[in-house]
Design an enzyme around this catalytic site. Structure first.
Site, PDB file in Angstrom:
ATOM      1  NE  ARG A   1      -3.960  -2.229   0.620  1.00 17.56           N
ATOM      2  CZ  ARG A   1      -3.936  -3.519   0.342  1.00 17.56           C
ATOM      3  NH1 ARG A   1      -2.786  -3.883  -0.655  1.00 17.56           N
ATOM      4  NH2 ARG A   1      -4.918  -4.412   0.524  1.00 17.56           N
TER       5      ARG A   1
ATOM      6  CD  GLU B   1      -5.286   1.017   2.582  1.00 16.14           C
ATOM      7  OE1 GLU B   1      -5.101  -0.096   3.111  1.00 16.14           O
ATOM      8  OE2 GLU B   1      -6.324   1.012   1.668  1.00 16.14           O
TER       9      GLU B   1
ATOM     10  CB  SER C   1      -8.899  -1.098   4.633  1.00 17.33           C
ATOM     11  OG  SER C   1      -9.275  -2.189   3.769  1.00 17.33           O
TER      12      SER C   1
HETATM   13  P1  FAD Z   1      -8.257   9.300  -4.653  1.00 18.44           P
HETATM   14  O1  FAD Z   1      -9.139   9.067  -3.416  1.00 18.44           O
HETATM   15  O2  FAD Z   1      -9.193  10.609  -5.493  1.00 18.44           O
HETATM   16  O3  FAD Z   1      -7.022   9.844  -4.239  1.00 18.44           O
HETATM   17  C1  FAD Z   1      -6.178   8.954  -3.488  1.00 18.44           C
HETATM   18  C2  FAD Z   1      -4.679   9.625  -3.665  1.00 18.44           C
HETATM   19  O4  FAD Z   1      -4.321   9.430  -4.715  1.00 18.44           O
HETATM   20  C3  FAD Z   1      -4.778  10.893  -3.260  1.00 18.44           C
HETATM   21  O5  FAD Z   1      -3.534  11.451  -2.589  1.00 18.44           O
HETATM   22  C4  FAD Z   1      -4.828  11.801  -4.554  1.00 18.44           C
HETATM   23  O6  FAD Z   1      -4.157  12.896  -4.722  1.00 18.44           O
HETATM   24  C5  FAD Z   1      -3.571  10.962  -5.618  1.00 18.44           C
HETATM   25  N1  FAD Z   1      -4.334  10.927  -6.641  1.00 18.44           N
HETATM   26  C6  FAD Z   1      -5.319  10.427  -7.368  1.00 18.44           C
HETATM   27  N2  FAD Z   1      -5.388  10.520  -8.779  1.00 18.44           N
HETATM   28  C7  FAD Z   1      -3.918  10.709  -9.254  1.00 18.44           C
HETATM   29  C8  FAD Z   1      -3.429  11.350 -10.316  1.00 18.44           C
HETATM   30  N3  FAD Z   1      -3.677  11.086 -11.581  1.00 18.44           N
HETATM   31  N4  FAD Z   1      -1.867  11.829 -10.048  1.00 18.44           N
HETATM   32  C9  FAD Z   1      -1.447  11.985  -8.626  1.00 18.44           C
HETATM   33  N5  FAD Z   1      -1.849  11.610  -7.690  1.00 18.44           N
HETATM   34  C10 FAD Z   1      -3.328  11.251  -7.758  1.00 18.44           C
HETATM   35  N6  FAD Z   1      -7.769  -0.195  -1.904  1.00 18.44           N
HETATM   36  C11 FAD Z   1      -7.042  -1.340  -2.393  1.00 18.44           C
HETATM   37  O7  FAD Z   1      -5.675  -1.243  -2.427  1.00 18.44           O
HETATM   38  N7  FAD Z   1      -7.515  -2.782  -2.135  1.00 18.44           N
HETATM   39  C12 FAD Z   1      -8.831  -2.880  -2.403  1.00 18.44           C
HETATM   40  O8  FAD Z   1      -9.562  -3.856  -2.324  1.00 18.44           O
HETATM   41  C13 FAD Z   1      -9.820  -1.455  -1.873  1.00 18.44           C
HETATM   42  N8  FAD Z   1     -11.032  -1.728  -1.793  1.00 18.44           N
HETATM   43  C14 FAD Z   1     -11.842  -0.626  -1.638  1.00 18.44           C
HETATM   44  C15 FAD Z   1     -13.130  -0.812  -1.416  1.00 18.44           C
HETATM   45  C16 FAD Z   1     -13.925   0.122  -1.130  1.00 18.44           C
HETATM   46  C17 FAD Z   1     -15.382   0.195  -0.883  1.00 18.44           C
HETATM   47  C18 FAD Z   1     -13.603   1.596  -1.034  1.00 18.44           C
HETATM   48  C19 FAD Z   1     -14.510   2.780  -0.925  1.00 18.44           C
HETATM   49  C20 FAD Z   1     -12.201   1.873  -1.440  1.00 18.44           C
HETATM   50  C21 FAD Z   1     -11.178   0.680  -1.515  1.00 18.44           C
HETATM   51  N9  FAD Z   1      -9.971   0.883  -1.761  1.00 18.44           N
HETATM   52  C22 FAD Z   1      -9.194  -0.331  -2.063  1.00 18.44           C
HETATM   53  C23 FAD Z   1      -9.246   2.076  -1.769  1.00 18.44           C
HETATM   54  C24 FAD Z   1      -9.504   2.842  -3.067  1.00 18.44           C
HETATM   55  O9  FAD Z   1     -10.355   2.478  -3.865  1.00 18.44           O
HETATM   56  C25 FAD Z   1      -8.250   2.791  -3.877  1.00 18.44           C
HETATM   57  O10 FAD Z   1      -6.963   3.307  -2.930  1.00 18.44           O
HETATM   58  C26 FAD Z   1      -7.957   3.741  -5.288  1.00 18.44           C
HETATM   59  O11 FAD Z   1      -6.871   3.322  -5.721  1.00 18.44           O
HETATM   60  C27 FAD Z   1      -8.299   5.083  -4.978  1.00 18.44           C
HETATM   61  O12 FAD Z   1      -8.527   5.672  -6.274  1.00 18.44           O
HETATM   62  P2  FAD Z   1      -9.221   7.041  -6.310  1.00 18.44           P
HETATM   63  O13 FAD Z   1      -9.186   7.548  -7.714  1.00 18.44           O
HETATM   64  O14 FAD Z   1     -10.700   7.084  -5.639  1.00 18.44           O
HETATM   65  O15 FAD Z   1      -8.208   8.259  -5.460  1.00 18.44           O
HETATM   66  P1  NAP Z   2     -10.106 -11.107   4.427  1.00 15.08           P
HETATM   67  O1  NAP Z   2     -10.230 -12.090   3.179  1.00 15.08           O
HETATM   68  O2  NAP Z   2     -11.334 -11.195   5.352  1.00 15.08           O
HETATM   69  O3  NAP Z   2      -8.676 -11.050   4.996  1.00 15.08           O
HETATM   70  C1  NAP Z   2      -8.515 -10.526   6.454  1.00 15.08           C
HETATM   71  C2  NAP Z   2      -7.238  -9.941   6.341  1.00 15.08           C
HETATM   72  O4  NAP Z   2      -6.250 -11.094   6.301  1.00 15.08           O
HETATM   73  C3  NAP Z   2      -6.681  -9.083   4.853  1.00 15.08           C
HETATM   74  O5  NAP Z   2      -6.387  -8.013   5.360  1.00 15.08           O
HETATM   75  C4  NAP Z   2      -5.669  -9.892   4.289  1.00 15.08           C
HETATM   76  O6  NAP Z   2      -4.658  -8.977   4.109  1.00 15.08           O
HETATM   77  C5  NAP Z   2      -5.130 -11.075   5.146  1.00 15.08           C
HETATM   78  N1  NAP Z   2      -5.288 -12.130   4.458  1.00 15.08           N
HETATM   79  C6  NAP Z   2      -6.405 -13.197   4.235  1.00 15.08           C
HETATM   80  N2  NAP Z   2      -5.709 -14.195   3.465  1.00 15.08           N
HETATM   81  C7  NAP Z   2      -4.466 -14.059   3.331  1.00 15.08           C
HETATM   82  C8  NAP Z   2      -3.527 -14.857   2.734  1.00 15.08           C
HETATM   83  N3  NAP Z   2      -4.109 -16.032   2.136  1.00 15.08           N
HETATM   84  N4  NAP Z   2      -2.400 -14.533   2.577  1.00 15.08           N
HETATM   85  C9  NAP Z   2      -1.939 -13.114   3.174  1.00 15.08           C
HETATM   86  N5  NAP Z   2      -2.908 -12.262   3.726  1.00 15.08           N
HETATM   87  C10 NAP Z   2      -4.254 -12.767   4.051  1.00 15.08           C
HETATM   88  O7  NAP Z   2     -10.259  -9.675   3.501  1.00 15.08           O
HETATM   89  P2  NAP Z   2     -11.634  -8.729   3.375  1.00 15.08           P
HETATM   90  O8  NAP Z   2     -11.293  -7.563   4.243  1.00 15.08           O
HETATM   91  O9  NAP Z   2     -12.561  -9.356   2.955  1.00 15.08           O
HETATM   92  O10 NAP Z   2     -10.692  -8.173   2.113  1.00 15.08           O
HETATM   93  C11 NAP Z   2     -10.627  -8.998   0.872  1.00 15.08           C
HETATM   94  C12 NAP Z   2      -9.120  -8.377   0.077  1.00 15.08           C
HETATM   95  O11 NAP Z   2      -9.740  -7.315  -0.278  1.00 15.08           O
HETATM   96  C13 NAP Z   2      -7.872  -8.193   0.950  1.00 15.08           C
HETATM   97  O12 NAP Z   2      -6.855  -8.372   0.108  1.00 15.08           O
HETATM   98  C14 NAP Z   2      -7.982  -6.733   1.240  1.00 15.08           C
HETATM   99  O13 NAP Z   2      -6.838  -6.111   1.288  1.00 15.08           O
HETATM  100  C15 NAP Z   2      -8.602  -6.131   0.141  1.00 15.08           C
HETATM  101  N6  NAP Z   2      -9.450  -4.843   0.429  1.00 15.08           N
HETATM  102  C16 NAP Z   2      -8.869  -3.736   0.466  1.00 15.08           C
HETATM  103  C17 NAP Z   2      -9.681  -2.636   0.801  1.00 15.08           C
HETATM  104  C18 NAP Z   2      -8.787  -1.530   1.123  1.00 15.08           C
HETATM  105  O14 NAP Z   2      -9.459  -0.240   1.037  1.00 15.08           O
HETATM  106  N7  NAP Z   2      -7.356  -1.341   0.905  1.00 15.08           N
HETATM  107  C19 NAP Z   2     -10.869  -2.728   1.075  1.00 15.08           C
HETATM  108  C20 NAP Z   2     -11.585  -3.859   1.099  1.00 15.08           C
HETATM  109  C21 NAP Z   2     -10.977  -4.956   0.368  1.00 15.08           C
HETATM  110  P3  NAP Z   2      -4.276  -8.062   2.694  1.00 15.08           P
HETATM  111  O15 NAP Z   2      -5.264  -6.846   2.988  1.00 15.08           O
HETATM  112  O16 NAP Z   2      -2.792  -7.789   2.650  1.00 15.08           O
HETATM  113  O17 NAP Z   2      -4.752  -8.978   1.521  1.00 15.08           O
END
Ligand code: FAD
Ligand code: NAP
Length: 336
Positions: free
Chosen positions: A163, A332, A236
């Site tokens: 991340r 995050e 998250s």
């Molecule tokens: P924004 O929220 O608009 O911006 C995020 C950051 O990026 C800010 O600092 C902004 O300035 C910068 N930025 C945006 N666009 C640019 C650009 N073109 N150039 C330079 N900087 C820029 N994230 C995960 O990693 N894994 C997941 O599974 C995941 N699941 C999610 C589920 C839900 C329901 C939600 C709401 C979010 C989730 N996220 C997840 C977080 C999010 O979706 C990601 O981080 C996504 O990449 C953000 O994109 P955005 O365009 O909305 O960015």
């Molecule tokens: P989940 O599957 O219930 O797992 C809970 C946590 O355990 C996660 O954070 C995941 O880490 C870790 N995990 C589970 N299985 C794993 C494996 N086999 N190896 C290593 N790590 C493991 O999680 P969930 O909340 O339903 O999310 C599912 C996936 O979507 C995850 O990868 C999560 O990161 C992603 N997600 C991200 C966001 C966001 O905003 N960043 C939001 C929703 C979902 P990791 O997170 O490192 O995978």
């Protein structure tokens, strides 16, 4: 470009906070960015927004806000086994994934249904279900708002981490314009993570294609995560902390069921959601905000609240987790 003044960002952040931006400019081309540079717009601080799905807006924004709308979906080159695809930063991430899945190009199908834009995906090296964009990322093109130059960043240049990336460490310096991925024409699917395999088994799919993986991920996500259209959230809120194996052993004395994943010989990743749930925060509600009832890692806004309420709640959780487990939870989500 299109300019707006004193505009609400309520529909531009998935928490749904009603924050005002004094000046918002939609950018549609690299030429728009060059013009802004030539007019001195980047001599002051500015912000770039994509889909607003990784943002917590806590106060009105007096600085320029750029809304990235650079569009493009293009196959730029191919070999017998791979394709390189090029996307505008303003493209919707899930649409980009679907474009690849529908063409049979594999590598990002586990990242289906992540909200936001393509341009923000490299910022935190988005990841889910055992895949991160760094695994297929080829390069990106970005504009440096201090020097006025465009630059190509290779995978290595981006310094992707969990991340994390070079760009997350250098906010307000680069505008990402285009991102390219190299994907496989003969993809190996990855169903080892979480409930994907269980869904495939229920659906009696024994040799899954990338479309099956994508569909499984979409089903799991839709059932587990709150849709920002219904309840404001930014996914998250905290990162999963990484601690030493010796610290884990200490914690296991009191909490033998702690959820951890080995990273290397000395370190483990702890599921932040498990810590928050075990500390009793799951489903907690305070005023207009709270912790989601099914997923403790997701802080939610029920409507009518302020970003500062989420920040206060997040800090309370941080302190409590530190007191109970001696583990520091890092945000995050980007806080503005
Ligand atoms: P924004 O929220 O608009 O911006 C995020 C950051 O990026 C800010 O600092 C902004 O300035 C910068 N930025 C945006 N666009 C640019 C650009 N073109 N150039 C330079 N900087 C820029 N994230 C995960 O990693 N894994 C997941 O599974 C995941 N699941 C999610 C589920 C839900 C329901 C939600 C709401 C979010 C989730 N996220 C997840 C977080 C999010 O979706 C990601 O981080 C996504 O990449 C953000 O994109 P955005 O365009 O909305 O960015
Ligand atoms: P989940 O599957 O219930 O797992 C809970 C946590 O355990 C996660 O954070 C995941 O880490 C870790 N995990 C589970 N299985 C794993 C494996 N086999 N190896 C290593 N790590 C493991 O999680 P969930 O909340 O339903 O999310 C599912 C996936 O979507 C995850 O990868 C999560 O990161 C992603 N997600 C991200 C966001 C966001 O905003 N960043 C939001 C929703 C979902 P990791 O997170 O490192 O995978």
């Amino acid at each position: 470009m299109i300019k707006f003044e004193n505009v609400s960002l309520k529909s531009l952040n998935t928490f749904g906070f009603d924050i005002l931006a004094t000046e918002l400019i939609e950018i549609h081309s690299e030429q728009d960015i060059i013009e802004l540079y030539q007019n001195g717009q980047f001599n002051q601080p500015y912000k770039t927004i994509g889909g607003g799905s990784n943002l917590l807006l806590t106060e009105n924004l007096s600085q320029l806000v750029l809304l990235n709308k650079l569009l493009k979906k293009e196959l730029v080159s191919e070999t017998e086994t791979t394709v390189t695809v090029h996307f505008g930063a303003g493209e919707n991430w899930h649409d980009a994934v679907m474009y690849c899945v529908d063409n049979g190009w594999g590598g990002i199908e586990n990242l289906s249904l992540i909200p936001g834009s393509v341009g923000a995906a490299p910022i935190q090296n988005i990841g889910a279900y055992g895949v991160e964009i760094k695994d297929t990322f080829e390069s990106l093109r970005a504009f440096n708002t201090k020097t006025g130059q465009f630059r190509r960043f290779s995978n290595q240049d981006c310094r992707f981490g969990y991340r994390d990336s070079y760009f997350k460490q250098h906010p307000g310096e680069w505008i990402i314009c285009y991102v390219s991925f190299t994907l496989s024409k003969n993809p190996q699917t990855n169903s080892s993570y979480g409930d994907i395999q269980q869904i495939l088994t229920e659906r009696e799919i024994t040799s899954p294609k990338i479309k099956d993986i994508s569909n499984a991920v979409i089903s799991i996500r839709s059932s587990k995560l709150p849709d920002p259209k219904d309840i404001g959230n930014s996914g998250s809120f905290f990162k999963n902390p990484v601690i030493s194996k010796s610290q884990l052993s200490d914690i296991q004395q009191e909490y033998p069921n702690i959820k951890s994943f080995s990273i290397n010989e000395t370190q483990v990743k702890i599921a932040a959601g498990w810590l928050i749930e075990t500390a009793g925060w799951k489903g907690y509600k305070e005023g207009n905000v709270g912790v989601h009832k099914n997923q403790a890692l997701v802080l939610v806004h029920y409507g009518g609240g302020k970003g500062s309420e989420i920040k206060t709640l997040a800090e309370k959780i941080q302190h409590d987790i530190y007191n109970k487990f001696q583990i520091h939870l890092e945000f995050e989500v980007n806080i503005w």
